[in-house]
Design a protein around this motif. Sequence first.
Motif, PDB file in Angstrom:
ATOM      1  N   HIS A 184       1.053  -1.794  -0.222  1.00 35.46           N
ATOM      2  CA  HIS A 184      -0.179  -0.038  -0.252  1.00 35.46           C
ATOM      3  C   HIS A 184       1.290   0.915  -0.340  1.00 35.46           C
ATOM      4  O   HIS A 184       1.408   1.618   0.582  1.00 35.46           O
TER       5      HIS A 184
ATOM      6  N   TYR B 105      -7.024  -0.430  -1.183  1.00 37.24           N
ATOM      7  CA  TYR B 105      -6.692  -1.017   0.449  1.00 37.24           C
ATOM      8  C   TYR B 105      -8.886  -0.936   1.319  1.00 37.24           C
ATOM      9  O   TYR B 105      -8.223  -2.006   1.658  1.00 37.24           O
TER      10      TYR B 105
ATOM     11  N   VAL C  67      -0.307  -5.936   5.607  1.00 36.72           N
ATOM     12  CA  VAL C  67       0.404  -4.949   4.520  1.00 36.72           C
ATOM     13  C   VAL C  67       1.512  -4.048   5.063  1.00 36.72           C
ATOM     14  O   VAL C  67       2.287  -4.061   6.212  1.00 36.72           O
TER      15      VAL C  67
ATOM     16  N   PRO D  66      -0.391   0.015  -5.713  1.00 36.66           N
ATOM     17  CA  PRO D  66      -1.344  -1.317  -4.827  1.00 36.66           C
ATOM     18  C   PRO D  66      -0.797  -2.290  -4.854  1.00 36.66           C
ATOM     19  O   PRO D  66      -0.786  -2.648  -6.645  1.00 36.66           O
TER      20      PRO D  66
END
Length: 109
Positions: free
Chosen positions: A28, A39, A55, A79
């Motif tokens: 992320h 996300y 994450v 991402p």
Amino acid sequence: MADTVQLHSVEELNQFIQAGGKRLLFKHSTICPISATAYEEFQAFLREQEMPAAVILVREDRPVSNEVADRFQIKHESPQIFLLEDGAVKWHTSHWKITKDAIAEAMKE
């Protein structure tokens, strides 16, 4: 919903991967609007299905992010999401392709 852990070190990454079973790993970027949307999709999936998830904040924990790319030989994107099963990547995708439905579909395979 299971807690999503944030991985800050390669050691934490190793522990997460070695735990085995199916688990999700999300890379992320906190400054990217595409990543923010992805996300949200990742979190929406986790609200409906209990599973281990982690994450990596790519800017803040760059060495951990780089280790994922090196270890699995998959070009870094952000991402980016990975479905791991027993330490191996079973599925991965990035950017706008990260949706709750895409994750659910990958889980069926």
